[in-house]
Enzyme design. Structure first.
Site, mmCIF file in Angstrom:
data_model
loop_
_atom_site.group_PDB
_atom_site.id
_atom_site.type_symbol
_atom_site.label_atom_id
_atom_site.label_comp_id
_atom_site.label_asym_id
_atom_site.label_seq_id
_atom_site.Cartn_x
_atom_site.Cartn_y
_atom_site.Cartn_z
ATOM 1 N N GLY A 1 7.414 -5.195 0.060
ATOM 2 C CA GLY A 1 6.444 -5.549 -0.982
ATOM 3 C C GLY A 1 6.957 -5.695 -2.404
ATOM 4 N N GLU B 1 8.919 -0.124 -6.687
ATOM 5 C CA GLU B 1 7.862 -0.128 -5.655
ATOM 6 C C GLU B 1 6.739 -1.082 -6.047
ATOM 7 O OE1 GLU B 1 6.751 0.304 -2.884
ATOM 8 O OE2 GLU B 1 7.063 2.258 -1.986
ATOM 9 N N ASP B 2 6.077 -1.638 -5.034
ATOM 10 C CA ASP B 2 4.927 -2.500 -5.311
ATOM 11 C C ASP B 2 3.715 -1.674 -5.731
ATOM 12 O OD1 ASP B 2 4.680 -1.349 -2.791
ATOM 13 O OD2 ASP B 2 4.211 -3.214 -1.740
ATOM 14 N N ASP C 1 0.111 4.619 -3.603
ATOM 15 C CA ASP C 1 -1.248 4.897 -3.126
ATOM 16 C C ASP C 1 -1.404 6.420 -3.024
ATOM 17 O OD1 ASP C 1 -3.741 4.428 -2.021
ATOM 18 O OD2 ASP C 1 -3.021 3.856 -0.055
ATOM 19 N N PHE D 1 -8.296 -2.453 -1.545
ATOM 20 C CA PHE D 1 -7.135 -3.052 -0.896
ATOM 21 C C PHE D 1 -6.772 -4.347 -1.611
ATOM 22 C CE2 PHE D 1 -4.688 -5.360 2.226
ATOM 23 C CZ PHE D 1 -3.824 -4.365 2.677
ATOM 24 N N VAL D 2 -5.543 -4.440 -2.063
ATOM 25 C CA VAL D 2 -5.131 -5.622 -2.825
ATOM 26 C C VAL D 2 -4.043 -6.401 -2.089
ATOM 27 C CG1 VAL D 2 -5.791 -4.770 -5.109
ATOM 28 C CG2 VAL D 2 -3.544 -4.174 -4.202
ATOM 29 N N ASP E 1 0.918 -7.460 1.091
ATOM 30 C CA ASP E 1 0.465 -8.263 2.225
ATOM 31 C C ASP E 1 -0.801 -7.720 2.865
ATOM 32 O OD1 ASP E 1 1.836 -5.913 3.332
ATOM 33 O OD2 ASP E 1 1.551 -6.892 5.274
ATOM 34 N N ARG F 1 1.811 -12.532 0.638
ATOM 35 C CA ARG F 1 2.739 -11.966 -0.334
ATOM 36 C C ARG F 1 3.065 -12.978 -1.428
ATOM 37 N NH1 ARG F 1 4.924 -7.257 2.056
ATOM 38 N NH2 ARG F 1 5.053 -7.285 4.310
HETATM 39 P P1 IMP Z 1 1.536 5.664 0.056
HETATM 40 O O1 IMP Z 1 2.489 6.536 0.845
HETATM 41 O O2 IMP Z 1 0.122 5.937 0.475
HETATM 42 O O3 IMP Z 1 1.705 5.798 -1.436
HETATM 43 O O4 IMP Z 1 1.827 4.204 0.557
HETATM 44 C C1 IMP Z 1 2.278 3.176 -0.238
HETATM 45 C C2 IMP Z 1 2.470 1.934 0.603
HETATM 46 O O5 IMP Z 1 1.234 1.572 1.270
HETATM 47 C C3 IMP Z 1 2.836 0.726 -0.261
HETATM 48 O O6 IMP Z 1 4.239 0.589 -0.437
HETATM 49 C C4 IMP Z 1 2.211 -0.425 0.504
HETATM 50 O O7 IMP Z 1 3.124 -0.903 1.467
HETATM 51 C C5 IMP Z 1 1.024 0.173 1.213
HETATM 52 N N1 IMP Z 1 -0.250 -0.096 0.480
HETATM 53 C C6 IMP Z 1 -1.010 0.808 -0.161
HETATM 54 N N2 IMP Z 1 -2.100 0.238 -0.717
HETATM 55 C C7 IMP Z 1 -2.002 -1.095 -0.430
HETATM 56 C C8 IMP Z 1 -2.845 -2.222 -0.758
HETATM 57 O O8 IMP Z 1 -3.894 -2.150 -1.423
HETATM 58 N N3 IMP Z 1 -2.412 -3.438 -0.294
HETATM 59 C C9 IMP Z 1 -1.268 -3.583 0.444
HETATM 60 N N4 IMP Z 1 -0.458 -2.536 0.757
HETATM 61 C C10 IMP Z 1 -0.819 -1.299 0.328
#
Ligand code: IMP
Length: 184
Positions: A53, A108-109, A112, A161-162, A168, A174
């Protein structure tokens, strides 16, 4: 919103709205690049792009960084087998660089729950970098399950969700130049 953003919206009717336009992204990424350039004047940092991402963010960010630097790539996955992130990371592709005594910036993209980046940071710390910081384009702060220090953040966003600009849905979209929200 640019003409391009508008074009994509009419082509993809499942997108509800643009949350962050391509112009806003460009402006903010430039600011982050300037900030990083000031912070790393006496260093040659390594930008670690977390695949998949973060690739557009890395490409745009590093072109706004005026100090010498290197880039490397890493791919990780959570392996709980479910839909919820456990943050337990499995390395799918490791770095080529030796990061011992180097200044590292994880790119990082989106952050979350924070579990993935937290576990990744713990793992990389065992390689003894001189410093380890995180540059995240998006921050879903309200979803955080663990506190993670984010040194460079593009935008704080709501818990929706974005897609787009590297993010993606089922491996698609993407390529969108903006951050969008899908129709429910
Ligand atoms: P975390 O461990 O919950 O912080 O997960 C982060 C990862 O979840 C990111 O690197 C994304 O790959 C994925 N992710 C979290 N939210 C979104 C979203 O809104 N759209 C797409 N991917 C997401």
């Amino acid at each position: 919103m640019t003409f391009d953003d508008q074009e994509y919206l009419s082509r993809y009717p499942f997108i509800d709205r643009v949350l962050i336009s391509s112009e806003e992204i460009t402006r903010r990424v430039r600011q982050l690049g300037n900030e990083i350039s000031n912070d790393y004047k006496d260093s040659v940092p390594i930008f670690v792009c977390i695949l998949k991402g973060a690739y557009p963010f890395l490409a745009d960010l590093t072109r706004c960084v005026s100090v010498d630097h290197e880039v490397d790539f890493m791919a990780v996955s959570s392996y709980d087998g479910g839909t919820q992130s456990t943050g337990v990371v499995k390395i799918e592709k490791d770095l080529k660089s030796n990061i011992t005594n180097r200044d590292c910036i994880l790119v990082e993209d989106i952050i979350d729950t924070g579990l993935t980046i937290n576990n990744l940071m713990e793992l990389l710390k065992t390689r003894n970098p001189r410093s380890l910081r995180v540059a995240a384009l998006l921050d879903k702060k309200g979803a955080r399950k663990i506190d993670v220090p984010l040194h460079y953040t593009g935008f704080e966003i709501p818990q929706e969700f974005v897609i787009g600009y590297g993010l993606d849905y089922d491996e698609k979209y993407r390529n969108l130049p903006f951050i969008g929200i899908m129709k429910a």
